[in-house]
Design a protein around this motif. Structure first.
Motif, PDB file in Angstrom:
ATOM      1  N   PRO A  43       0.826  -1.207   0.000  1.00 46.73           N
ATOM      2  CA  PRO A  43       0.000   0.000   0.000  1.00 46.73           C
ATOM      3  C   PRO A  43       0.861   1.258   0.000  1.00 46.73           C
ATOM      4  CG  PRO A  43      -0.830  -1.589   1.582  1.00 46.73           C
ATOM      5  CD  PRO A  43       0.497  -2.111   1.117  1.00 46.73           C
ATOM      6  N   LEU A  44       0.343   2.289  -0.632  1.00 51.81           N
ATOM      7  CA  LEU A  44       1.039   3.575  -0.647  1.00 51.81           C
ATOM      8  C   LEU A  44       1.010   4.169   0.758  1.00 51.81           C
ATOM      9  CD1 LEU A  44      -0.674   5.011  -3.851  1.00 51.81           C
ATOM     10  CD2 LEU A  44       1.518   3.830  -3.722  1.00 51.81           C
ATOM     11  N   THR A  45       2.122   4.708   1.198  1.00 52.71           N
ATOM     12  CA  THR A  45       2.175   5.314   2.534  1.00 52.71           C
ATOM     13  C   THR A  45       1.399   6.619   2.549  1.00 52.71           C
ATOM     14  OG1 THR A  45       4.335   4.330   2.942  1.00 52.71           O
ATOM     15  CG2 THR A  45       3.688   6.179   4.347  1.00 52.71           C
ATOM     16  N   ARG A  46       1.689   7.454   1.582  1.00 51.44           N
ATOM     17  CA  ARG A  46       0.961   8.718   1.459  1.00 51.44           C
ATOM     18  C   ARG A  46       0.884   9.098  -0.011  1.00 51.44           C
ATOM     19  NH1 ARG A  46       3.751  13.205   0.378  1.00 51.44           N
ATOM     20  NH2 ARG A  46       2.068  14.478   1.249  1.00 51.44           N
ATOM     21  N   LEU A  47      -0.121   9.911  -0.348  1.00 48.06           N
ATOM     22  CA  LEU A  47      -0.278  10.349  -1.728  1.00 48.06           C
ATOM     23  C   LEU A  47      -0.952  11.709  -1.742  1.00 48.06           C
ATOM     24  CD1 LEU A  47      -0.156   9.747  -4.804  1.00 48.06           C
ATOM     25  CD2 LEU A  47      -2.427   8.733  -4.582  1.00 48.06           C
ATOM     26  N   GLU A  48      -0.380  12.640  -2.503  1.00 49.80           N
ATOM     27  CA  GLU A  48      -1.016  13.927  -2.752  1.00 49.80           C
ATOM     28  C   GLU A  48      -1.625  13.886  -4.145  1.00 49.80           C
ATOM     29  OE1 GLU A  48      -0.047  18.718  -3.239  1.00 49.80           O
ATOM     30  OE2 GLU A  48       1.596  17.289  -2.934  1.00 49.80           O
ATOM     31  N   LEU A  49      -2.920  14.140  -4.219  1.00 53.46           N
ATOM     32  CA  LEU A  49      -3.631  14.177  -5.488  1.00 53.46           C
ATOM     33  C   LEU A  49      -3.933  15.630  -5.836  1.00 53.46           C
ATOM     34  CD1 LEU A  49      -6.369  11.364  -5.502  1.00 53.46           C
ATOM     35  CD2 LEU A  49      -4.463  11.625  -7.086  1.00 53.46           C
ATOM     36  N   ILE A  50      -3.495  16.071  -7.014  1.00 48.55           N
ATOM     37  CA  ILE A  50      -3.784  17.421  -7.468  1.00 48.55           C
ATOM     38  C   ILE A  50      -5.045  17.399  -8.323  1.00 48.55           C
ATOM     39  CG2 ILE A  50      -2.957  19.408  -8.778  1.00 48.55           C
ATOM     40  CD1 ILE A  50      -1.362  18.879  -6.246  1.00 48.55           C
ATOM     41  N   ALA A  51      -6.057  18.151  -7.889  1.00 45.05           N
ATOM     42  CA  ALA A  51      -7.268  18.353  -8.696  1.00 45.05           C
ATOM     43  C   ALA A  51      -7.082  19.681  -9.419  1.00 45.05           C
ATOM     44  CB  ALA A  51      -8.508  18.393  -7.820  1.00 45.05           C
ATOM     45  N   PRO A  52      -6.924  19.682 -10.746  1.00 44.26           N
ATOM     46  CA  PRO A  52      -6.565  20.904 -11.469  1.00 44.26           C
ATOM     47  C   PRO A  52      -7.731  21.831 -11.766  1.00 44.26           C
ATOM     48  CG  PRO A  52      -6.635  19.075 -12.988  1.00 44.26           C
ATOM     49  CD  PRO A  52      -6.942  18.507 -11.625  1.00 44.26           C
ATOM     50  N   ALA A  53      -8.650  21.939 -10.835  1.00 43.50           N
ATOM     51  CA  ALA A  53      -9.815  22.817 -10.976  1.00 43.50           C
ATOM     52  C   ALA A  53     -10.377  23.088  -9.590  1.00 43.50           C
ATOM     53  CB  ALA A  53     -10.864  22.179 -11.877  1.00 43.50           C
ATOM     54  N   ALA A  54     -11.345  23.973  -9.520  1.00 43.02           N
ATOM     55  CA  ALA A  54     -11.902  24.391  -8.236  1.00 43.02           C
ATOM     56  C   ALA A  54     -12.775  23.303  -7.622  1.00 43.02           C
ATOM     57  CB  ALA A  54     -12.713  25.668  -8.434  1.00 43.02           C
ATOM     58  N   PRO A  55     -13.030  23.382  -6.310  1.00 41.55           N
ATOM     59  CA  PRO A  55     -13.951  22.442  -5.663  1.00 41.55           C
ATOM     60  C   PRO A  55     -15.305  22.430  -6.354  1.00 41.55           C
ATOM     61  CG  PRO A  55     -12.761  23.695  -4.014  1.00 41.55           C
ATOM     62  CD  PRO A  55     -12.411  24.313  -5.342  1.00 41.55           C
ATOM     63  N   GLY A  56     -15.879  21.229  -6.496  1.00 41.04           N
ATOM     64  CA  GLY A  56     -17.175  21.082  -7.152  1.00 41.04           C
ATOM     65  C   GLY A  56     -17.069  20.727  -8.616  1.00 41.04           C
ATOM     66  N   SER A  57     -15.875  20.847  -9.183  1.00 40.17           N
ATOM     67  CA  SER A  57     -15.676  20.517 -10.596  1.00 40.17           C
ATOM     68  C   SER A  57     -15.628  19.010 -10.791  1.00 40.17           C
ATOM     69  CB  SER A  57     -14.368  21.128 -11.093  1.00 40.17           C
ATOM     70  OG  SER A  57     -13.263  20.525 -10.428  1.00 40.17           O
ATOM     71  N   GLY A  58     -15.702  18.578 -12.040  1.00 42.59           N
ATOM     72  CA  GLY A  58     -15.595  17.156 -12.331  1.00 42.59           C
ATOM     73  C   GLY A  58     -14.263  16.575 -11.906  1.00 42.59           C
ATOM     74  N   TRP A  59     -13.186  17.327 -12.120  1.00 43.85           N
ATOM     75  CA  TRP A  59     -11.866  16.864 -11.682  1.00 43.85           C
ATOM     76  C   TRP A  59     -11.809  16.720 -10.166  1.00 43.85           C
ATOM     77  CZ3 TRP A  59      -9.052  20.347 -15.657  1.00 43.85           C
ATOM     78  CH2 TRP A  59      -8.561  19.556 -16.715  1.00 43.85           C
ATOM     79  N   ASP A  60     -12.383  17.685  -9.468  1.00 43.99           N
ATOM     80  CA  ASP A  60     -12.402  17.625  -8.004  1.00 43.99           C
ATOM     81  C   ASP A  60     -13.203  16.414  -7.535  1.00 43.99           C
ATOM     82  OD1 ASP A  60     -12.049  18.987  -5.272  1.00 43.99           O
ATOM     83  OD2 ASP A  60     -14.239  18.842  -5.412  1.00 43.99           O
ATOM     84  N   GLN A  61     -14.355  16.182  -8.151  1.00 46.08           N
ATOM     85  CA  GLN A  61     -15.168  15.027  -7.774  1.00 46.08           C
ATOM     86  C   GLN A  61     -14.420  13.716  -8.011  1.00 46.08           C
ATOM     87  OE1 GLN A  61     -18.691  15.598 -10.145  1.00 46.08           O
ATOM     88  NE2 GLN A  61     -19.696  16.868  -8.610  1.00 46.08           N
ATOM     89  N   THR A  62     -13.724  13.627  -9.143  1.00 42.63           N
ATOM     90  CA  THR A  62     -12.987  12.404  -9.458  1.00 42.63           C
ATOM     91  C   THR A  62     -11.825  12.203  -8.497  1.00 42.63           C
ATOM     92  OG1 THR A  62     -13.544  12.779 -11.786  1.00 42.63           O
ATOM     93  CG2 THR A  62     -11.905  11.092 -11.325  1.00 42.63           C
ATOM     94  N   ALA A  63     -11.130  13.295  -8.161  1.00 42.95           N
ATOM     95  CA  ALA A  63     -10.016  13.205  -7.219  1.00 42.95           C
ATOM     96  C   ALA A  63     -10.494  12.733  -5.850  1.00 42.95           C
ATOM     97  CB  ALA A  63      -9.322  14.557  -7.098  1.00 42.95           C
ATOM     98  N   ARG A  64     -11.609  13.264  -5.387  1.00 42.05           N
ATOM     99  CA  ARG A  64     -12.099  12.901  -4.054  1.00 42.05           C
ATOM    100  C   ARG A  64     -12.702  11.495  -4.046  1.00 42.05           C
ATOM    101  NH1 ARG A  64     -11.166  17.227  -0.980  1.00 42.05           N
ATOM    102  NH2 ARG A  64     -10.851  19.176  -2.149  1.00 42.05           N
ATOM    103  N   ALA A  65     -13.256  11.070  -5.169  1.00 42.33           N
ATOM    104  CA  ALA A  65     -13.722   9.687  -5.264  1.00 42.33           C
ATOM    105  C   ALA A  65     -12.534   8.728  -5.220  1.00 42.33           C
ATOM    106  CB  ALA A  65     -14.504   9.481  -6.553  1.00 42.33           C
ATOM    107  N   THR A  66     -11.447   9.089  -5.902  1.00 43.90           N
ATOM    108  CA  THR A  66     -10.227   8.278  -5.879  1.00 43.90           C
ATOM    109  C   THR A  66      -9.643   8.248  -4.480  1.00 43.90           C
ATOM    110  OG1 THR A  66      -9.751   8.866  -8.190  1.00 43.90           O
ATOM    111  CG2 THR A  66      -7.913   8.035  -6.879  1.00 43.90           C
ATOM    112  N   GLN A  67      -9.606   9.394  -3.829  1.00 43.00           N
ATOM    113  CA  GLN A  67      -9.120   9.478  -2.456  1.00 43.00           C
ATOM    114  C   GLN A  67      -9.890   8.525  -1.545  1.00 43.00           C
ATOM    115  OE1 GLN A  67     -10.442  13.004  -0.349  1.00 43.00           O
ATOM    116  NE2 GLN A  67      -8.543  13.133   0.836  1.00 43.00           N
TER     117      GLN A  67
END
Length: 338
Positions: A43-67
Protein backbone atom coordinates in the motif's frame (compact mmCIF):
# COMPACT_ATOMS: atom_id res chain seq x y z
CA UNK A 1 -34.11 22.59 -36.25
CA UNK A 2 -34.60 19.47 -34.16
CA UNK A 3 -31.58 17.84 -32.55
CA UNK A 4 -32.46 14.61 -34.39
CA UNK A 5 -31.71 16.19 -37.75
CA UNK A 6 -27.99 16.40 -38.36
CA UNK A 7 -26.35 18.59 -40.92
CA UNK A 8 -23.46 20.95 -40.39
CA UNK A 9 -21.56 19.09 -37.65
CA UNK A 10 -21.27 15.69 -39.33
CA UNK A 11 -17.54 15.69 -40.03
CA UNK A 12 -16.54 17.18 -36.71
CA UNK A 13 -19.06 15.04 -34.82
CA UNK A 14 -17.62 11.88 -36.33
CA UNK A 15 -14.14 12.84 -35.17
CA UNK A 16 -15.44 13.67 -31.70
CA UNK A 17 -17.34 10.42 -31.43
CA UNK A 18 -14.25 8.42 -32.33
CA UNK A 19 -11.88 10.51 -30.27
CA UNK A 20 -13.87 11.01 -27.10
CA UNK A 21 -16.03 7.92 -26.73
CA UNK A 22 -13.62 5.28 -28.06
CA UNK A 23 -12.83 2.35 -25.83
CA UNK A 24 -15.97 2.93 -23.78
CA UNK A 25 -15.94 -0.57 -22.32
CA UNK A 26 -13.53 -1.06 -19.39
CA UNK A 27 -10.28 -2.80 -20.27
CA UNK A 28 -7.29 -3.78 -18.21
CA UNK A 29 -3.80 -3.11 -19.48
CA UNK A 30 -1.96 -6.43 -19.82
CA UNK A 31 1.35 -4.86 -18.95
CA UNK A 32 -0.11 -3.32 -15.81
CA UNK A 33 -1.64 -6.62 -14.77
CA UNK A 34 1.59 -8.51 -15.33
CA UNK A 35 3.62 -5.89 -13.46
CA UNK A 36 1.20 -5.74 -10.53
CA UNK A 37 1.22 -9.50 -10.16
CA UNK A 38 5.00 -9.87 -10.19
CA UNK A 39 5.40 -8.87 -6.53
CA UNK A 40 3.10 -8.54 -3.53
CA UNK A 41 1.33 -5.18 -3.48
CA UNK A 42 2.57 -2.68 -0.91
CA UNK A 43 0.00 0.00 0.00
CA UNK A 44 1.04 3.57 -0.65
CA UNK A 45 2.18 5.31 2.53
CA UNK A 46 0.96 8.72 1.46
CA UNK A 47 -0.28 10.35 -1.73
CA UNK A 48 -1.02 13.93 -2.75
CA UNK A 49 -3.63 14.18 -5.49
CA UNK A 50 -3.78 17.42 -7.47
CA UNK A 51 -7.27 18.35 -8.70
CA UNK A 52 -6.56 20.90 -11.47
CA UNK A 53 -9.81 22.82 -10.98
CA UNK A 54 -11.90 24.39 -8.24
CA UNK A 55 -13.95 22.44 -5.66
CA UNK A 56 -17.17 21.08 -7.15
CA UNK A 57 -15.68 20.52 -10.60
CA UNK A 58 -15.59 17.16 -12.33
CA UNK A 59 -11.87 16.86 -11.68
CA UNK A 60 -12.40 17.63 -8.00
CA UNK A 61 -15.17 15.03 -7.77
CA UNK A 62 -12.99 12.40 -9.46
CA UNK A 63 -10.02 13.21 -7.22
CA UNK A 64 -12.10 12.90 -4.05
CA UNK A 65 -13.72 9.69 -5.26
CA UNK A 66 -10.23 8.28 -5.88
CA UNK A 67 -9.12 9.48 -2.46
CA UNK A 68 -12.05 7.75 -0.76
CA UNK A 69 -11.72 4.49 -2.67
CA UNK A 70 -7.97 4.19 -2.09
CA UNK A 71 -8.38 4.74 1.64
CA UNK A 72 -11.49 2.58 2.03
CA UNK A 73 -9.77 -0.36 0.33
CA UNK A 74 -6.55 0.31 2.32
CA UNK A 75 -4.54 0.83 -0.85
CA UNK A 76 -3.09 4.03 0.57
CA UNK A 77 -2.74 5.07 4.20
CA UNK A 78 -3.09 8.83 3.69
CA UNK A 79 -4.43 10.61 0.60
CA UNK A 80 -4.84 14.38 0.41
CA UNK A 81 -6.52 16.37 -2.38
CA UNK A 82 -5.24 19.83 -3.27
CA UNK A 83 -7.09 22.08 -5.73
CA UNK A 84 -4.98 24.06 -8.21
CA UNK A 85 -7.51 25.68 -10.60
CA UNK A 86 -6.91 27.68 -13.74
CA UNK A 87 -6.50 27.66 -17.51
CA UNK A 88 -8.15 24.30 -18.28
CA UNK A 89 -5.92 22.51 -15.79
CA UNK A 90 -2.67 23.79 -17.29
CA UNK A 91 -1.81 25.88 -14.20
CA UNK A 92 -1.64 22.66 -12.20
CA UNK A 93 0.15 20.89 -15.06
CA UNK A 94 2.83 23.60 -15.08
CA UNK A 95 3.38 23.03 -11.35
CA UNK A 96 3.63 19.24 -11.55
CA UNK A 97 5.56 18.82 -14.82
CA UNK A 98 8.89 20.13 -13.43
CA UNK A 99 8.75 17.75 -10.46
CA UNK A 100 10.50 14.94 -12.29
CA UNK A 101 10.64 11.59 -10.51
CA UNK A 102 8.85 12.93 -7.42
CA UNK A 103 7.17 10.26 -5.33
CA UNK A 104 3.83 10.42 -3.54
CA UNK A 105 2.34 12.82 -6.09
CA UNK A 106 -0.25 12.34 -8.82
CA UNK A 107 -2.46 14.67 -10.82
CA UNK A 108 -5.90 14.27 -12.32
CA UNK A 109 -5.84 14.96 -16.05
CA UNK A 110 -8.19 14.57 -18.97
CA UNK A 111 -9.68 15.99 -22.13
CA UNK A 112 -9.86 19.57 -20.83
CA UNK A 113 -6.16 19.59 -19.93
CA UNK A 114 -5.18 18.06 -23.28
CA UNK A 115 -7.26 20.72 -25.02
CA UNK A 116 -5.95 23.48 -22.75
CA UNK A 117 -2.36 22.73 -23.69
CA UNK A 118 -3.27 23.59 -27.30
CA UNK A 119 -5.57 26.57 -26.70
CA UNK A 120 -3.29 28.18 -24.09
CA UNK A 121 -0.04 27.49 -25.92
CA UNK A 122 1.68 26.07 -22.83
CA UNK A 123 5.32 25.01 -22.79
CA UNK A 124 4.43 21.74 -21.01
CA UNK A 125 2.05 18.97 -22.06
CA UNK A 126 0.80 15.56 -20.98
CA UNK A 127 3.99 14.18 -22.54
CA UNK A 128 5.78 15.57 -19.47
CA UNK A 129 3.81 13.22 -17.20
CA UNK A 130 3.75 9.45 -16.67
CA UNK A 131 0.42 7.94 -17.82
CA UNK A 132 -1.14 5.75 -15.12
CA UNK A 133 -4.82 5.16 -15.95
CA UNK A 134 -7.87 6.58 -17.69
CA UNK A 135 -10.55 6.29 -15.03
CA UNK A 136 -13.96 7.56 -16.11
CA UNK A 137 -16.03 9.23 -18.78
CA UNK A 138 -18.96 11.57 -18.28
CA UNK A 139 -21.69 12.87 -20.52
CA UNK A 140 -22.36 16.60 -20.80
CA UNK A 141 -25.59 18.25 -19.61
CA UNK A 142 -27.06 21.60 -20.65
CA UNK A 143 -29.26 23.18 -17.98
CA UNK A 144 -31.22 26.38 -17.31
CA UNK A 145 -32.51 27.94 -14.06
CA UNK A 146 -36.02 27.23 -12.83
CA UNK A 147 -38.54 29.38 -14.70
CA UNK A 148 -36.37 29.80 -17.78
CA UNK A 149 -38.18 30.59 -21.07
CA UNK A 150 -36.17 27.85 -22.78
CA UNK A 151 -38.04 24.53 -22.75
CA UNK A 152 -35.48 22.58 -24.78
CA UNK A 153 -32.20 22.90 -26.67
CA UNK A 154 -34.05 24.06 -29.81
CA UNK A 155 -35.44 27.07 -27.93
CA UNK A 156 -32.04 27.88 -26.45
CA UNK A 157 -30.17 27.88 -29.74
CA UNK A 158 -32.96 29.70 -31.57
CA UNK A 159 -32.44 32.58 -29.13
CA UNK A 160 -28.67 32.36 -29.56
CA UNK A 161 -29.00 32.41 -33.33
CA UNK A 162 -31.24 35.49 -33.15
CA UNK A 163 -29.00 37.40 -30.73
CA UNK A 164 -25.88 35.50 -29.55
CA UNK A 165 -24.89 38.04 -26.91
CA UNK A 166 -28.29 37.88 -25.21
CA UNK A 167 -27.72 34.32 -23.96
CA UNK A 168 -24.73 33.73 -21.70
CA UNK A 169 -23.75 30.08 -21.14
CA UNK A 170 -21.61 29.16 -18.14
CA UNK A 171 -19.14 26.32 -18.51
CA UNK A 172 -15.62 25.14 -17.82
CA UNK A 173 -12.44 26.78 -18.99
CA UNK A 174 -12.06 27.88 -22.61
CA UNK A 175 -11.32 24.84 -24.76
CA UNK A 176 -12.72 22.41 -22.16
CA UNK A 177 -15.06 19.54 -22.94
CA UNK A 178 -17.94 21.89 -22.11
CA UNK A 179 -16.71 24.41 -24.66
CA UNK A 180 -16.08 21.74 -27.30
CA UNK A 181 -19.62 20.39 -27.01
CA UNK A 182 -21.17 23.88 -27.13
CA UNK A 183 -19.15 24.56 -30.27
CA UNK A 184 -20.34 21.33 -31.84
CA UNK A 185 -23.97 22.11 -31.02
CA UNK A 186 -23.56 25.64 -32.37
CA UNK A 187 -22.43 24.25 -35.70
CA UNK A 188 -25.38 21.87 -35.67
CA UNK A 189 -27.81 24.75 -35.19
CA UNK A 190 -26.12 26.95 -37.80
CA UNK A 191 -24.46 29.27 -35.28
CA UNK A 192 -20.81 30.28 -35.60
CA UNK A 193 -19.13 28.74 -32.50
CA UNK A 194 -17.11 31.87 -31.76
CA UNK A 195 -20.33 33.93 -31.67
CA UNK A 196 -21.71 31.99 -28.68
CA UNK A 197 -21.54 34.03 -25.45
CA UNK A 198 -19.63 31.36 -23.56
CA UNK A 199 -18.57 32.38 -20.03
CA UNK A 200 -15.75 30.17 -18.67
CA UNK A 201 -15.48 29.31 -14.97
CA UNK A 202 -12.76 27.37 -13.20
CA UNK A 203 -15.14 24.86 -11.66
CA UNK A 204 -18.67 23.48 -11.68
CA UNK A 205 -19.43 25.05 -8.31
CA UNK A 206 -18.79 28.54 -9.68
CA UNK A 207 -20.87 27.87 -12.79
CA UNK A 208 -23.77 26.62 -10.66
CA UNK A 209 -23.59 29.73 -8.47
CA UNK A 210 -23.72 31.92 -11.59
CA UNK A 211 -26.77 30.01 -12.83
CA UNK A 212 -28.66 30.22 -9.56
CA UNK A 213 -27.73 33.87 -9.17
CA UNK A 214 -29.14 34.83 -12.56
CA UNK A 215 -25.78 35.93 -13.99
CA UNK A 216 -26.08 33.55 -16.95
CA UNK A 217 -29.05 32.08 -18.84
CA UNK A 218 -27.76 28.51 -19.25
CA UNK A 219 -24.94 26.24 -18.16
CA UNK A 220 -23.06 23.20 -19.35
CA UNK A 221 -21.02 20.67 -17.37
CA UNK A 222 -20.70 16.97 -16.70
CA UNK A 223 -24.00 15.42 -15.63
CA UNK A 224 -22.79 14.80 -12.08
CA UNK A 225 -22.09 18.46 -11.43
CA UNK A 226 -25.76 19.51 -11.85
CA UNK A 227 -27.46 16.36 -10.53
CA UNK A 228 -28.34 17.72 -7.07
CA UNK A 229 -29.79 20.96 -8.43
CA UNK A 230 -31.80 19.14 -11.11
CA UNK A 231 -33.21 16.80 -8.46
CA UNK A 232 -34.14 19.73 -6.21
CA UNK A 233 -35.83 21.56 -9.07
CA UNK A 234 -33.51 24.57 -8.97
CA UNK A 235 -32.22 23.73 -12.45
CA UNK A 236 -33.93 22.14 -15.45
CA UNK A 237 -32.06 19.85 -17.82
CA UNK A 238 -32.45 20.58 -21.53
CA UNK A 239 -30.10 18.07 -23.11
CA UNK A 240 -27.71 15.29 -22.17
CA UNK A 241 -25.04 14.20 -24.66
CA UNK A 242 -25.92 10.52 -24.37
CA UNK A 243 -28.00 8.27 -26.59
CA UNK A 244 -29.41 6.55 -23.51
CA UNK A 245 -31.16 7.83 -20.40
CA UNK A 246 -31.43 5.48 -17.44
CA UNK A 247 -34.09 7.66 -15.82
CA UNK A 248 -31.92 8.93 -12.99
CA UNK A 249 -31.97 12.45 -14.41
CA UNK A 250 -35.03 14.02 -15.98
CA UNK A 251 -34.45 16.21 -19.00
CA UNK A 252 -37.00 18.28 -20.89
CA UNK A 253 -35.64 16.94 -24.17
CA UNK A 254 -35.27 13.16 -24.13
CA UNK A 255 -31.72 11.84 -24.46
CA UNK A 256 -32.87 9.39 -27.10
CA UNK A 257 -33.55 12.24 -29.53
CA UNK A 258 -29.90 13.18 -29.89
CA UNK A 259 -28.27 12.30 -33.20
CA UNK A 260 -25.71 9.49 -32.79
CA UNK A 261 -22.99 11.67 -34.29
CA UNK A 262 -23.51 14.20 -31.49
CA UNK A 263 -22.92 11.72 -28.68
CA UNK A 264 -20.10 13.17 -26.59
CA UNK A 265 -18.23 11.97 -23.51
CA UNK A 266 -15.59 13.76 -21.46
CA UNK A 267 -12.83 11.60 -19.94
CA UNK A 268 -10.68 11.94 -16.84
CA UNK A 269 -7.49 10.18 -15.90
CA UNK A 270 -4.70 10.05 -13.34
CA UNK A 271 -1.02 10.62 -14.05
CA UNK A 272 2.28 10.88 -12.17
CA UNK A 273 5.28 13.16 -12.70
CA UNK A 274 7.57 12.18 -15.53
CA UNK A 275 10.68 10.15 -14.84
CA UNK A 276 9.38 8.05 -11.93
CA UNK A 277 11.20 4.73 -11.52
CA UNK A 278 9.77 1.44 -12.76
CA UNK A 279 9.09 0.12 -9.24
CA UNK A 280 6.97 3.13 -8.29
CA UNK A 281 5.09 3.01 -11.60
CA UNK A 282 4.32 -0.65 -10.96
CA UNK A 283 3.04 0.19 -7.48
CA UNK A 284 0.80 2.95 -8.84
CA UNK A 285 -0.57 0.68 -11.57
CA UNK A 286 -1.32 -2.05 -9.04
CA UNK A 287 -3.09 0.43 -6.74
CA UNK A 288 -5.29 1.64 -9.60
CA UNK A 289 -6.00 -1.91 -10.72
CA UNK A 290 -7.11 -2.94 -7.24
CA UNK A 291 -9.10 0.26 -6.75
CA UNK A 292 -10.93 -0.25 -10.05
CA UNK A 293 -11.90 -3.80 -9.05
CA UNK A 294 -13.07 -2.78 -5.57
CA UNK A 295 -16.61 -2.15 -4.34
CA UNK A 296 -15.78 1.38 -3.13
CA UNK A 297 -14.87 2.55 -6.64
CA UNK A 298 -17.84 0.78 -8.19
CA UNK A 299 -20.09 2.65 -5.74
CA UNK A 300 -18.53 5.96 -6.84
CA UNK A 301 -19.19 5.13 -10.49
CA UNK A 302 -22.83 4.45 -9.69
CA UNK A 303 -23.29 7.48 -7.44
CA UNK A 304 -21.76 9.91 -9.93
CA UNK A 305 -23.21 8.21 -13.04
CA UNK A 306 -19.74 7.96 -14.56
CA UNK A 307 -18.87 5.72 -17.49
CA UNK A 308 -16.35 3.05 -16.55
CA UNK A 309 -13.70 3.80 -19.18
CA UNK A 310 -10.76 2.23 -17.38
CA UNK A 311 -7.55 1.48 -19.26
CA UNK A 312 -4.07 1.63 -17.75
CA UNK A 313 -0.32 1.60 -18.27
CA UNK A 314 1.03 1.11 -21.78
CA UNK A 315 -2.45 0.82 -23.29
CA UNK A 316 -3.43 4.18 -21.82
CA UNK A 317 -0.16 5.77 -22.98
CA UNK A 318 -0.73 4.57 -26.55
CA UNK A 319 -4.35 5.74 -26.53
CA UNK A 320 -3.26 9.22 -25.36
CA UNK A 321 -1.13 9.74 -28.46
CA UNK A 322 -4.02 8.92 -30.79
CA UNK A 323 -6.43 11.01 -28.73
CA UNK A 324 -4.13 14.03 -28.76
CA UNK A 325 -3.93 13.99 -32.57
CA UNK A 326 -7.71 13.81 -32.89
CA UNK A 327 -8.42 16.49 -30.27
CA UNK A 328 -6.07 18.93 -31.98
CA UNK A 329 -7.94 18.32 -35.23
CA UNK A 330 -11.31 18.99 -33.56
CA UNK A 331 -10.05 22.18 -31.94
CA UNK A 332 -8.85 23.44 -35.31
CA UNK A 333 -12.20 22.65 -36.95
CA UNK A 334 -14.05 24.51 -34.18
CA UNK A 335 -11.71 27.52 -34.39
CA UNK A 336 -10.48 27.07 -30.79
CA UNK A 337 -6.84 26.30 -31.53
CA UNK A 338 -4.38 29.15 -31.62
Amino acid sequence: MKISTFARAAAVGTVLLLALTACSSPKTDKTAAADSGATAFAPLTRLELIAPAAPGSGWDQTARATQGALQTDELAKTVTVNNVPGASGTVALAQVAPKKAQKDLMIMSGLAMMSGVVTNGTSVSLDDLTPIARLVGEYEAIVVPKGSPFANADDLFAAIKKNPKSVAIAGGSAGSADHLFIGLLAQHYGVKPSDVNYVPYSGGGEATTALLGGKVQAGIAGTGEFAAQIESGELTGLLVSSLKNDGSLTFAQAAGEIDPKLEFANWRSIMAPGGIDAKLRTQYLAAMEKMHAGDAWKAELTKNEWLDNYIAGDEFAGWLKTENTRVQSVLKDLGLAK
